[in-house]
Structure formats: C-alpha cells, structure tokens
Design a protein around this motif. Structure first.
Motif, short mmCIF file in Angstrom:
data_model
loop_
_atom_site.label_atom_id
_atom_site.label_comp_id
_atom_site.label_asym_id
_atom_site.label_seq_id
_atom_site.Cartn_x
_atom_site.Cartn_y
_atom_site.Cartn_z
N ARG A 34 27.69 50.49 -17.66
CA ARG A 34 28.12 49.12 -17.44
C ARG A 34 26.92 48.28 -17.06
N LEU A 35 26.76 47.16 -17.78
CA LEU A 35 25.68 46.22 -17.48
C LEU A 35 26.23 45.14 -16.56
N VAL A 36 25.59 44.93 -15.40
CA VAL A 36 26.08 44.00 -14.37
C VAL A 36 25.02 42.92 -14.15
N ALA A 37 25.45 41.65 -14.17
CA ALA A 37 24.56 40.52 -13.86
C ALA A 37 24.57 40.29 -12.34
N LEU A 38 23.37 40.24 -11.72
CA LEU A 38 23.26 40.20 -10.25
C LEU A 38 22.96 38.81 -9.71
N VAL A 39 22.65 37.85 -10.56
CA VAL A 39 22.23 36.53 -10.08
C VAL A 39 23.42 35.59 -10.09
N ARG A 40 23.26 34.46 -9.36
CA ARG A 40 24.28 33.43 -9.38
C ARG A 40 24.24 32.71 -10.74
N GLY A 41 25.31 32.09 -11.13
CA GLY A 41 25.40 31.40 -12.41
C GLY A 41 26.25 32.14 -13.42
N GLY A 82 29.75 25.01 -16.27
CA GLY A 82 28.34 25.27 -16.47
C GLY A 82 27.94 26.68 -16.11
N LEU A 83 28.87 27.62 -16.11
CA LEU A 83 28.58 29.01 -15.82
C LEU A 83 28.40 29.79 -17.12
N ALA A 84 28.06 31.06 -16.98
CA ALA A 84 27.84 31.94 -18.14
C ALA A 84 28.67 33.20 -17.97
N GLY A 85 28.87 33.90 -19.08
CA GLY A 85 29.61 35.15 -19.08
C GLY A 85 29.08 36.09 -20.16
N LEU A 86 29.21 37.39 -19.90
CA LEU A 86 28.76 38.40 -20.89
C LEU A 86 29.83 38.59 -21.95
N GLU A 87 29.40 38.47 -23.22
CA GLU A 87 30.32 38.60 -24.34
C GLU A 87 30.37 40.03 -24.85
N ASP A 118 16.39 51.98 -31.34
CA ASP A 118 15.55 52.86 -30.50
C ASP A 118 16.26 53.34 -29.25
N ARG A 119 17.51 52.84 -29.03
CA ARG A 119 18.36 53.24 -27.90
C ARG A 119 17.72 52.87 -26.56
N ARG A 120 16.75 51.97 -26.53
CA ARG A 120 16.15 51.48 -25.29
C ARG A 120 16.16 49.97 -25.23
N THR A 121 16.76 49.34 -26.25
CA THR A 121 16.85 47.89 -26.29
C THR A 121 18.31 47.49 -26.33
N LEU A 122 18.69 46.55 -25.44
CA LEU A 122 20.05 46.05 -25.40
C LEU A 122 20.04 44.58 -25.81
N THR A 123 20.92 44.27 -26.75
CA THR A 123 21.12 42.88 -27.14
C THR A 123 22.41 42.42 -26.50
N VAL A 124 22.31 41.46 -25.55
CA VAL A 124 23.44 41.01 -24.74
C VAL A 124 23.84 39.63 -25.23
N ALA A 125 25.05 39.55 -25.78
CA ALA A 125 25.59 38.25 -26.19
C ALA A 125 26.31 37.63 -25.01
N TYR A 126 26.15 36.29 -24.86
CA TYR A 126 26.76 35.59 -23.74
C TYR A 126 27.37 34.30 -24.25
N PHE A 127 28.16 33.68 -23.41
CA PHE A 127 28.71 32.36 -23.72
C PHE A 127 28.51 31.50 -22.47
N GLY A 128 28.53 30.23 -22.62
CA GLY A 128 28.29 29.32 -21.51
C GLY A 128 26.80 28.96 -21.37
N THR A 129 26.38 28.57 -20.14
CA THR A 129 25.01 28.13 -19.85
C THR A 129 24.35 29.15 -18.95
N LEU A 130 23.20 29.71 -19.41
CA LEU A 130 22.49 30.71 -18.62
C LEU A 130 21.77 30.06 -17.43
#
Length: 958
Positions: free
Chosen positions: A110-117, A30-35, A42-54
């Motif tokens: 590098r984009l880093v996820a800081l929360v648990r999950g 039930g975890l998630a990961g960055l794909e 506009d170079r100010r919007t990031l589209t982050v694909a993931y897999f799993g459960t956010l």
C-alpha cells in the motif's frame, strides 16, 4: 466506480458505494487523491495517477510503502512530477513517478501519502508488484448491497406439466393468497382467467417438450423432423411414389390423334359391370368418383392406328412356333389380314412402328387347348423397340417388319406364337399390341377446365391443403442418367454409323441423290470432295473416303469422343449445347437421334414400371401471375386477364440452387399436408411480393394405384372427342405404387445406411464394389498394382449376359470410377481373365433312349445359353463369375438329371492350355480351383476351340 483504499490509520474496510460525490468535493476544496498505482517493467518504478491539485514540495519523504511479507521496509528514493520527466506523455498528465530502492514480493503493498493536501479517503492505494494471474482489472469488484428478503418463497410443484395440474396449482395458490375468494364455478371471471393461464402454460410446456423431443432422431415424432435428421446423414427419406402402367388403346379409324395431357383413365367402380356403350365416360363422372385415376406421362400427342390394335407375328409359313425365353428379336406381319396371297400384287404396309415405341406381347389363347379362357395372363410383357427394319417374304409376297429390343427387356418366358388345332389349322396364340401409352396414377386439379389453386405466401412458406388427397410423387421418366448414357452410346457409335452409310452408298447401283451429296459435302467439305473427284468417279471417290475415313475426320472424331465422355459423366446434351455444331459437322440427321425427346433413348420398358421412390418428387408446379396490361379497357367488367411471369419446379433440396433458380421443396407432414418451401439467402428465388401464386398438382399416390391387369378400362377427356376409341385395357398390372416410408423404418435405416454407403474408393475391394454397381456388369474384381511411381487400380469386369465385355462398357466404368478414385490412383479397366476348360464325360444311356438325342441334351445342358425352360446352361457366363470353382459333383448332377442318362462319370477336368501337365486328369478333391480374377469358360464351339472343349463318350442306348 473504483474501490477506495483504506486511510493510513484505518484498518477496517471502507464502505462500497455506487456514486462518488466526494471526488467532486475534493476538486472543489483544492485537495488531491490517489487514483491508481502502476508498477513499471523494472519493478522499481511506480507510476501514481492522481486527481485534484497536488501540494507543493513533494519529495521522497512525502510517501511511504507499507506491507509485504518477505520484502518489507521498501523506501522511496526519488519523486519526479510529470512536468519534470524526461519523456512526457499525454496520458501521464496527472501522474507522479516514484523510484524505489528495491522491488517487492507477490503480496499486496500500500502506497500512503504522508503530507498535507491529500484527502484522507484517497490518501492510500493498494498495489502489487505482479500482474493479476487471471487477466482481470486490478481494481477490486464492487459488491452491491444485498437485497432485502421479501419473505418466504412460495412452494412450487415442478411436476405440473399439463392443463389439469396447472389449473389445480393456480387454484391452490389463490387459496393461500386470497383466502376470501372461494368461488369455483366455471362462469366466474377469476376461474376463467385461471383456466386461460393453465391453457397457456400447457401450450408452453408442450412446446418445451416438443423442442427437446424433435431435436434427436430417436425421439422425434414429426415426419418433417425425422426427414431433416435423416438428410443430415444423406439418407433420402421418401414420401411414396405413384404407380405406373402401360395402357393399350384400340380404334376403328385408320389414324387418330389425341392430346396426351387431356386424357384420363380409370377403373370400373366396385360391383359395376363393363359398359356396353364403350370405354368412354364423362369427365364429371370421373372427377366425382373415388376411384384411382391415371394420366399419361408427358404432354406429347398420342397417335392411334387401327393396324396397331392387334399385330400378328410372322412365322414364315411354319406352324406351332414359339419365341424362346430370352428372345430379343421377332418378325411382324406388315400387311392387313385380308391382303395376302402370292397371286395378288404386293400389299401395302400398314405398320408405322419406330424405335422407341412400346409394344406388348400378349397370349390370347391357351397354348394347349386354343381356348381364350386358358390363356396364361402371366405371359404378357412390354418391350421398347430399339430397331425396326422393313423386310419382305418373297415366297408369300407379304411385307414383314423385323423388330428388336434391348436385352433388359428380353422375354422372361417362352412365348407361344401359334399352335395347330384339332382340325389341323394354325391358331394364333400370341399377338403383339401397339397403341401403348405409359400412364401414372394421379389427376391434375386443372384437368377438365379445373382452376389452379391460389396460394397465399406466408413468411416464405406456403401450406397446400389437398382436402385429404395425397399429392402424387412422380419419379423422373425417363431418368436423366439413362438419357445421358444412351446419348454417350449413340455418340460412340456415330463414326461407325456414318461409315456404314458410306458403304451403302458405295454398294448402291444408283447414282448419288442430292441428299447424299449434301451429306458428303457437310461431312468432308467441298475441297476434299473436289480432290477425290466425286462428280466424275463416285465409286472411286467413296472408296477413297472410306480408306482415309479416320484420317480425314480425325478432328471430328476426337470432338465426338469428348462429347461422349461428357454425356457419360451424367450430363444430358441439349439442342442449345451441340445441336448447331452437329448439324454443321455431321449433318442434320444426327441430332434427332440424340435429342432427349427421342423415345429410343428412354431406356427399356421394364425400367418405366419400376420407379424409385427415393427419386420421386411432388407433381407440383407453382407460377406467379401479374395483370395483363394488354387486355384492354373492355375487360374491366369481366374477370381480369393474368399472364404467367415465372414458375417454380420441385427439387429434393435447394443446396445446389442458385439465386436465380426457380426451385422449391415439397414436404409432407403426418397428415398428408404438403408444405412448399422456397429458397432464401441465395439458395433459390423467393416468390415476388404482391404477385398472385397459382399451383397445379396431381392427386393420387401410394399403393392405391397398384391395380391389377385388365382393371383400367375407361377413358375420359376434358375437351377432345373420343368416339374413335373402342377399347381400353392394361395387359400388365400397375406397379411401382409405394406408400410413404414409415418413420420407424427411417430411424433404423438412416444411421445404418449413412456408414454403409461407399463414397470413396481406397482399397481394391472398394473399386470392385463400385464397378459392380454399373448396369451391365455382373461382377467386378480389382487389384492395386504399384507401377514404380504410383498405384494403379486394375479392374476386371464380368459382363452380364456375355463372356466378352463390350468396349463402351469398359470406358463407362472407367469414367464412373474416376469420381470415386483415391488421389494418386490410376484406373484401368479390362475384361476378366477367361480360363478355357477341357472336360470329358463318360455317359451311359438308358436302353430305350436314342444316344443322339441324349448327346444333344447333354451339350445343351452344359453349353452357354438359355434352355427352353428358361434356365441358364451350366457354363453360361451369367452362372460363373470370378474365382468360381468347377465342382465335379455339380457337373455330374447336372448331366445325371437329364432324361435317358443312367450313369455319368467325369474322366477329364482341367485347363485347356495348362502350363504344367498334371498326372491326375480329374482333381482328387473333386474341385477345380480358379484364381480370384479368373472365370471358367467352356463354349464347346467348333469354330473357336480355344474357348473350351467338351468331349462326350456315350455308351448304350440305340
């Protein structure tokens, strides 16, 4: 797989693996990961694909952007999950949209996820704000694990290229890997395997070297490779050509008809004397011998006549007669040797010569001694008759036959007809021989009940091995281009021929016959004949038809001109094309004159003995057979009957062959083996599968067939009776036999000829060079003239053998140049500009010579025409051409060399109608110059003084 990004606290690179089993475990926990991370436009919007459960509760503090060189400390201002986006996309079902406060530089972030999950392995992802410059995927390539070294590589001798070196290399290798094996005897199984491997390696090495060598013209060794390389630059490499000769037959019967395809001629074996029993030999003796064998060209029947064995020339009762060099006409005696005398009745005609027949002029006695041993063997020439006109000598009451032949066959020597012997009687020195047959070197494999060779298809190619004998290469005889040209000339003359026939009908005192009325009915139609009242007043009607000839036949004449242009372009007209049309418009007598089988259209006899080896094709015919179902059950125990379904004929290449054309290409290799190549892929039809292929070919080629005169003296037949043939001989030597072109010569000639051959006329010199290649043109000159809208190529022609250019020749050259002309150029042909001369000579005659004889010799030397010794006159059209200056020194030398001339001086030399009078009667330089398109002319004809004037002042002599 996609390379994993480093975890937030890790600074070392993550391991690269071939499988990602952890991704499945992330889904199960039930975890998630960055794909992946994609930067927006506009170079100010990031589209982050993931897999799993956010995890829930994601906001701008749940992510951090690290890295950067010039732009650092980028913060996330907003996070929008997929379900809350304004514009939903199916491809963004597992995506987050992050908004940044500013854009970054070109370095890696590098984009880093800081929360648990988020799984610690997939909690960070590298990205850049700029796309990759090489267009590759942004994911780094996965480096596979390097293979473990298997030990030191063996030392290989790359210089080993043949069987011996490969065998030594293998034995040395086995000595290192299997030191306990020391056997080296040939019968040993291991040694046998080594030798087999060495043999295979030798073959592979040779094939590699051969492929590299045959890929270039300079290094190619095989004849087939060199031929195809030369074909790329349009150089036709030839494989030789078969020799040809004219054979004269004699018979004792009045008329004998023999099948041409069933005859074969040969020479005596070395050291064998002539056969006293006659010239006929058995077929088995001819096939078994190694002598050159000749067969007639064509399959038509051969008609022999006793009267054509030896034909006498008619001298009209005079003695010591001679046909001059360059003669194109003669008169033959058209009666038997015993049918003469003014007191007898008119003898019957015995000659059956017709236009197209070939006769041979032969000197049978010495002109000076009258002995057969002194006859000059070089005074023999074959000519093809173009006109045969019956005549009659009223004084001797002997029928005669006037014959004529083409200018190309003009006699090349003075031919002595008769001479006066010591007893005062006339002796016949020269005769004419008929019953002439054109033969070619080579013998069919099916001759005299021989069986055709059966071929076995193999991947679209057939190899035909001929037991060491070369296949005959035969040039087309007659050439299609010559037939088309002759047809064009005959069509151009057709209106005048019809007009002459009308003149003969009008001048005849007899009434019109039924055939004449049918001819007029076909030509003009019944309405025109009724209007001119042909039945009531034939003379008046014929006069009216002649007067209005061009008007009444305007449409038919235009059609004839169109057909002449079509034939002049090289297309041979056949019966199926225009035969019915000509029969309905001009009468049934016209097409036989235009038929390709008419021998009068086959060109001069000299061309038949000069075949072009580059036009020669293998004398091979291949046909497919199938069982004949109509043979019946009674043929089951005998040889099954087969019928021919389709046949293939040889061509030089298959580039112009369609999918329905039955064509093949024959290629000879270095050993003389002929390979037949059929078409495929739309260029020619392939042999049908399951059919039996049979081949018929002739063997005999090259210089071996160039036998001397009187060498061919034997004849044989497979089935016909030849007892009526009493003599066989070839008065002229066989010529044209050519060996295959050497490969070394092709290497030199192909690159040179590829760039020297003129294919397009651009400059004036190009037009002149192409016009000069046309037969009948001695030389041509051209200029380009601007007409105000386009260029016009004005081409001046100098005809061969005449000062005046025939109109048909002008039209032929114009049509020929139309294929080569530059786009935007008009082609105009015309005769050369002739400059009549005014020449005056002062000649001093030797005291012992008659001045009148010297005057005659001087005029003969300078006037146009051929001299008795075969030379051309000083002002003959064939000795002068465009821009040729008239030199005083050459003029003096030509006259001073004549007998009886002591001194000669040129007192006047200039243009007859000069625009500006000059004070010098003779140019001071001794040279009368002409312009590039001008030709000097001096005919010295009192009837036409405008063509030049010659003034002779003689002193001395008697």
């Amino acid at each position: 797989m996609t390379a994993a990004a480093a975890s937030p606290g890790a600074g070392a690179r993550m391991p690269v693996c071939d499988s990602e089993r952890r991704r499945a475990a992330v889904h199960e926990q039930g975890l998630a990961g960055l794909e992946s991370v994609t930067v927006g436009a506009d170079r100010r919007t990031l589209t982050v694909a993931y897999f799993g459960t956010l995890p829930s509760g994601l906001d701008r503090h749940s992510f951090r952007v690290e890295g950067g060189r010039r732009v650092t400390g980028i913060e996330v201002t907003d996070v929008v999950p997929h379900g809350e986006a304004e514009e939903e996309d199916e491809e963004e079902a597992h995506c987050l949209r992050l908004t940044l406060d500013r854009c970054g530089d070109a370095s890696v972030y590098r984009l880093v996820a800081l929360v648990r999950g988020f799984d610690s392995r997939y909690a960070a992802k590298e990205f850049t704000f700029h796309s990759a410059p090489d267009g590759l995927d942004c994911a780094p390539a996965a480096d596979a694990c390097p293979p473990r070294p298997s030990g030191p590589e063996p030392t290989i001798d790359y210089l080993a290229k043949d069987y011996a070196s490969f065998r030594r290399l293998l034995l040395d290798r086995f000595s290192l890997t299997m030191p306990e094996w020391t056997e080296r005897h040939v019968p040993d199984l291991a040694v046998t395997l080594v030798e087999l491997l060495a043999y295979v390696g030798d073959r592979l090495s040779y094939q590699q070297d051969a492929v590299a060598s045959e890929a270039y013209l300079d290094t190619a060794r095989l004849r087939t490779s060199v031929r195809r390389h030369a074909r790329l630059v349009d150089y036709p490499m030839h494989d030789g050509c078969a020799a040809r000769a004219f054979v004269c037959l004699e018979t004792e019967q009045e008329t004998v008809t023999l099948p041409g395809a069933d005859l074969a001629f040969t020479v005596l074996p070395p050291g064998r004397r002539p056969r006293p029993a006659g010239p006929v030999v058995a077929a088995g003796e001819l096939r078994s011998g190694g002598r050159p064998v000749f067969q007639p060209v064509g399959d038509e029947e051969i008609v022999l006549r006793r009267a054509h064995n030896r034909i006498s020339l008619w001298t009209w009762g005079d003695g010591a007669c001679c046909l001059p060099s360059g003669a194109t006409t003669a008169t033959l005696r058209d009666a038997g040797p015993d049918e003469a005398g003014p007191d007898q009745e008119e003898p019957r005609r015995v000659l059956r010569l017709s236009p197209g027949d070939v006769v041979v002029f032969e000197e049978v006695l010495g002109a000076g001694t009258g002995s057969p041993a002194d006859a000059d063997p070089t005074h023999r020439q074959a000519v093809r008759l173009t006109e045969v006109t019956p005549g009659f000598d009223a004084l001797s009451r002997i029928p005669v036959l006037d014959i004529a032949w083409a200018a190309d066959d003009a006699l090349t020597f003075p031919f002595c007809v008769s001479t006066v012997g010591p007893d005062g009687a006339d002796r016949e020195v020269g005769v004419v021989r008929g019953n002439t047959v054109l033969v070619e070197h080579g013998l069919l494999n099916t001759w005299a009940d021989g069986d055709p060779e059966e071929l076995t298809p193999s991947a679209g190619r057939l190899a035909l091995t001929l037991r060491g004998l070369p296949v005959s290469r035969s040039a087309p005889c007659p050439r299609p281009a010559d037939i088309a040209t002759a047809q064009a000339r005959a069509l151009a003359r057709l209106p005048e021929t019809v007009r002459d026939r009308l003149l003969q009908l009008r001048g005849s005192d007899t009434t019109l016959e039924e055939a004449d009325r049918a001819f007029l009915h076909t030509l003009f139609g019944p309405r025109v004949l009724a209007r001119v009242r042909l039945d009531d007043h034939p003379k008046y009607a014929l006069t009216t038809l002649l007067t209005r000839f061009d008007e009444l036949l305007e449409g038919k004449i235009r059609r004839i001109e169109a057909l002449a242009r079509q034939a002049r372009s090289g297309y041979v007209l056949h019966r199926a094309d225009i035969g019915w049309e000509l029969d309905q418009t001009w009468g049934a007598d016209v097409w036989p004159l235009l038929a390709p089988g008419n021998r009068a259209l086959h060109g001069p006899a000299c061309d038949a003995l000069r075949p072009d080896p580059r036009e020669a094709l293998p004398a091979v015919r291949v046909w497919a057979t199938a069982p004949d179902e109509s043979s019946g059950p009674e043929a089951q125990h005998s040889r099954p009957a087969r019928r021919e379904t389709e046949s293939w004929t040889p061509r030089r290449d298959l580039l112009s062959s369609g999918p329905r054309d039955r064509h093949l290409v024959g290629e000879s290799d270095d050993d003389g083996v002929l390979t037949l190549r059929f078409g495929s892929g739309g260029a020619g039809a392939e042999p049908p599968p399951g059919r039996t292929l049979l081949a018929e070919y002739r063997t005999g080629n090259g210089r071996a067939g160039n036998v001397g005169r009187e060498a061919i003296c034997l004849v044989s037949s497979g089935s016909a009776e030849l007892s009526a043939v009493t003599r066989v001989s070839n008065p002229l030597p066989a010529t044209g036999g050519t060996d295959p072109e050497p490969v070394a010569d092709v290497r030199i000639a192909a690159p040179r000829e590829a760039f020297r051959r003129l294919r397009r006329a651009v400059t004036a010199e190009d037009y002149a060079a192409l016009a000069g290649l046309r037969p009948g043109v001695q030389r041509a000159a051209a200029t380009l003239r601007w007409t105000g809208s386009w260029y016009e190529a004005d081409i001046a022609l100098d005809a061969l053998g005449s000062a005046d250019v025939p109109r048909p020749l002008l039209e032929e050259v114009r049509q020929e140049l139309h294929r080569f002309r530059h786009i935007g150029h008009d082609v105009v042909t015309g005769p050369a500009v002739h400059v009549p001369l005014d020449v005056a000579l002062d000649v001093t005659v030797e005291p012992g010579h008659i001045a009148g004889h010297v005057r005659r010799d001087v005029r003969r030397e300078l006037r146009p025409g051929r001299l008795p010794d075969g030379r051309l006159g000083f002002f003959d059209p064939d000795t002068l051409t465009f821009g040729t200056p008239v030199r005083v020194s050459r003029l003096v030398a030509a006259v001073a060399g004549l007998p009886g001339v002591r001194h000669v001086e040129v007192t006047r030399l200039g243009r007859l109608h000069a625009a500006v009078e000059t004070t010098e009667p003779v140019p001071a330089s001794g040279l009368l110059r002409l312009r590039p398109l001008e030709i000097a002319r001096l005919d010295d004809d009192p009837a036409r003084p405008e063509n030049g004037r010659l003034t002779l002042n003689l002193r001395g002599g008697r």
